[in-house]
Enzyme design. Structure first.
Site, PDB file in Angstrom:
ATOM      1  N   HIS A 190      99.685  83.293 150.196  1.00 19.76           N
ATOM      2  CA  HIS A 190      99.712  83.581 148.759  1.00 19.76           C
ATOM      3  C   HIS A 190      99.444  82.330 147.935  1.00 19.76           C
ATOM      4  CE1 HIS A 190     101.301  87.516 149.567  1.00 19.76           C
ATOM      5  NE2 HIS A 190     102.306  86.997 150.266  1.00 19.76           N
ATOM      6  N   HIS A 196     104.788  74.559 140.552  1.00 21.03           N
ATOM      7  CA  HIS A 196     106.207  74.916 140.493  1.00 21.03           C
ATOM      8  C   HIS A 196     106.999  74.083 141.492  1.00 21.03           C
ATOM      9  CE1 HIS A 196     105.193  79.139 138.756  1.00 21.03           C
ATOM     10  NE2 HIS A 196     105.240  78.202 137.827  1.00 21.03           N
ATOM     11  N   THR A 220     108.588  84.476 140.522  1.00 25.04           N
ATOM     12  CA  THR A 220     107.392  85.187 140.065  1.00 25.04           C
ATOM     13  C   THR A 220     106.661  85.883 141.212  1.00 25.04           C
ATOM     14  OG1 THR A 220     105.925  83.265 140.271  1.00 25.04           O
ATOM     15  CG2 THR A 220     107.108  83.518 138.187  1.00 25.04           C
ATOM     16  N   THR A 221     107.333  85.937 142.374  1.00 20.98           N
ATOM     17  CA  THR A 221     106.793  86.717 143.488  1.00 20.98           C
ATOM     18  C   THR A 221     107.908  87.635 143.976  1.00 20.98           C
ATOM     19  OG1 THR A 221     107.477  84.983 145.044  1.00 20.98           O
ATOM     20  CG2 THR A 221     105.198  84.917 144.269  1.00 20.98           C
TER      21      THR A 221
HETATM   22 ZN   LIG Z   1     105.378  79.779 141.602  1.00 19.74          ZN
END
Ligand SMILES: [Zn+2]
Ligand SMILES: [Zn+2]
Length: 579
Positions: free
Chosen positions: A87, A141, A223-224
């Site tokens: 990802h 991040h 956010t996943t």
């Molecule tokens: Zn992230």
């Protein structure tokens, strides 16, 4: 029986697999972001999701968001390995080496990894957070868990995870050989292979010269999937600038494009900013002599502005046109004599404001019809000792004006701003005190008005709040009564108007007191000298079809002789007010 058990087994299996998060994607599969919320056990459809669009006009400064402390961000031995996990690209850190605290975080967090979000090879941007709708090319991040927490513990705690978000900007002529070149040299389209990094770059090398004191803060989620609502988000205002060819290496070398989640609804959450963060929308208006996009004559063009309305403030009060209103009686001032009511003093960038302790000071009577809670008082001033008040009386502008802002006690601030009498502002004109002499306007011997010691104490805080948005706690004993002194509070003008700064909400019952407060000239000059700006008053607004009312005795006391005769009883009545 057998069939239904089998179905149950299969669906549970699917659920477990989904909850494990292995088959979601950003696009091109059934489990794209719109469908992340459809599985039980995930939080993706809940109310504090990330990322968000940060609307800078709605961001509030939080003075608790002070500097961060970073441990081992500068160490070249902290980044252990890099991995394409299917990802994103993730850099894992050595265990228990890197830490973050401060920055308004509640305790210390152990940093475990950082990873990236990006767009596509056609320069489509791929940051997750957006600023006023603008999306940067990339976002990094840096993920930390509350110190001592396992991943499991952290994802179950509402502040278990702290993520530091850095925007990455692509420039035309950045360095092609520095730490970002080194990092991107490891990028690969082979998934699930962890490659050791050879200790040549640190996190600080990647962050570069971003100002780490300027950041936004809100409470959100991963956010996943499973989008756990466990994240204290920090999004730094300044982007990391790297050569756009290095940005392109992310989609090119990994084969993944547009690996970011769409922005999620705010659902009433507050977004805060550290005190040094520039907030463009709230500072895009200014007064006449300052450089900015919206000077007073353009305030009506600001978003959500009422400044072009027909009941605006300030006004020129023509005393001969005022109408006597017998209902304009005495005020009741509660806790105006409390010497500890002022919480702090702050420089808003447009004024010096004294914020009061909550639910303490009150105003009623005076024809207001409601009890009002006193929130704050602030000042308007000029550049010299003559011009600076907002209201004018018979075309005369005074050196300064003090506004005591009160909110109807039965309304929230938001409701008050939408209600014609939601706010009551008490306006006191301020002029120079002539020592041992005569007051310039009334030709009367100056009787003791305000307490210069109180003004001295209050203005002594102004040099300490020279920086815009700075604030200091008021520790001296100063009451509002001390500042107002013996000024006559029974004689005043009344009209319906507005806030005198954008968005100029037409929610204000105005009281402008007839007698001015007398202050030493050198104390008046503390405002323009130490606040860093001057001439902070809005120009006069049209009266349109409004009337200005006056308390009863005013029109019957036009001359100095009658005023002199009235003086003993005025003093008596103001004494009564203080009882
Ligand atoms: Zn992230
Ligand atoms: Zn004001």
């Amino acid at each position: 029986m057998y069939l239904s058990s089998l179905l149950l087994f299969l669906s549970l299996g699917a659920l477990v697999k989904c909850a494990a998060g292995s088959d979601w994607c950003y696009h091109g599969c059934p489990q794209s972001p719109d469908h992340w919320a459809e599985h039980s056990g995930v939080s993706c459809g809940e109310k504090r999701q990330s990322p968000i669009d940060i609307v800078t006009g709605n961001v509030q400064i939080d003075h608790h968001l002070l500097n961060f402390t970073f441990v081992n961000f500068s160490s070249q031995h902290a980044i252990k390995s890099i991995e394409n996990n299917g990802h994103t690209v993730k850099c894992k850190l050595e265990a228990n080496q890197v830490e973050v605290s401060g920055g308004g975080l509640n305790g210390t967090y152990s940093t475990i990894q950082f990873h990236f979000h990006w767009g596509n090879t056609e320069y489509h941007p791929g940051a997750e957070h957006t600023i006023d709708g603008h999306r940067y090319p990339m976002e990094m991040h840096i993920v930390s868990l509350k110190k001592g927490f396992s991943v499991q513990n952290a994802t179950e705690d509402s502040e278990g995870i702290a993520v530091l978000g850095f925007f990455i900007n692509g420039t035309d002529d950045g360095d092609m050989s520095g730490p970002w070149s080194e990092l991107t040299s490891y990028l690969t389209n082979t998934t699930d292979t962890e490659v050791d990094m050879n200790n040549t770059i640190s996190i600080d090398d990647l962050i570069g010269n971003v100002d780490l004191t300027k950041f936004y803060r809100y409470m959100g989620s991963l956010t996943t999937p499973q989008c756990n609502e466990a994240v204290v988000w920090t999004v730094f205002q300044q982007p990391i600038n790297i050569n756009k060819n290095l940005v392109q290496r992310f989609p090119m070398k990994t084969g993944f494009t547009n690996v970011y989640r769409p922005t999620q609804p705010l659902n009433g959450r507050d977004v805060f900013a550290s005190p040094t963060t520039p907030l463009p929308s709230s500072h895009s208006w200014c007064y006449e002599e300052e450089p900015c996009e919206y000077k007073p004559s353009y305030w009506h063009n600001l978003p959500h502005s009422n400044c072009g309305g027909e009941r605006q403030s300030p006004i020129n009060i023509e005393t001969l046109d005022t109408v006597t209103d017998e209902h304009l009686g005495a005020f009741t001032f509660t806790k105006f004599d409390d010497k500890h009511a002022i919480k702090h003093i702050t420089n808003t960038g447009h004024s010096v404001k004294c914020v009061l302790k909550e639910d303490m000071v009150e105003v009623s009577g005076g024809g207001l019809g409601y009890v009002y809670s006193t929130l704050q008082f602030h000042f308007h001033w000029g550049s010299n000792k003559s011009d600076g008040s907002e209201h004018k009386v018979d075309s005369k502008r005074y050196p300064m004006e003090m506004h005591i802002v009160n909110k109807r006690k039965d309304l929230t601030l938001a409701e008050a701003l939408e209600t014609p009498n939601g706010l009551a502002v008490l306006g006191f004109l301020i002029e120079e005190k002539i020592a041992h002499g005569r007051s310039s306007s009334e030709h009367l011997e100056t009787h003791p008005t305000s307490d210069m010691e109180a003004w001295k104490k209050m203005t002594s805080y102004i040099p300490a709040i020279h920086n815009i948005s700075s604030e200091v706690n008021v520790t001296d004993e100063i009451s509002i009564d001390d500042l107002l002194g013996g000024v006559n509070r029974a004689e005043y003008y009344r009209y319906n108007g507005s806030l005198t700064t954008p968005s100029c909400d037409e929610a204000v019952v105005w009281t402008v007191f007839k007698e001015s407060v007398k202050v030493d000239q050198n104390l008046i000059m503390m405002f323009p000298t130490h606040a860093g700006y001057h001439n902070v008053y809005r120009p006069k607004q049209s009266l349109h079809n409004r009337k200005v009312y006056t308390t009863k005795s005013a029109s019957s006391a036009p001359g100095p002789i009658i005023l002199l005769l009235l003086l003993p009883c005025l003093c008596a009545s103001s004494h009564n007010l203080h009882l």
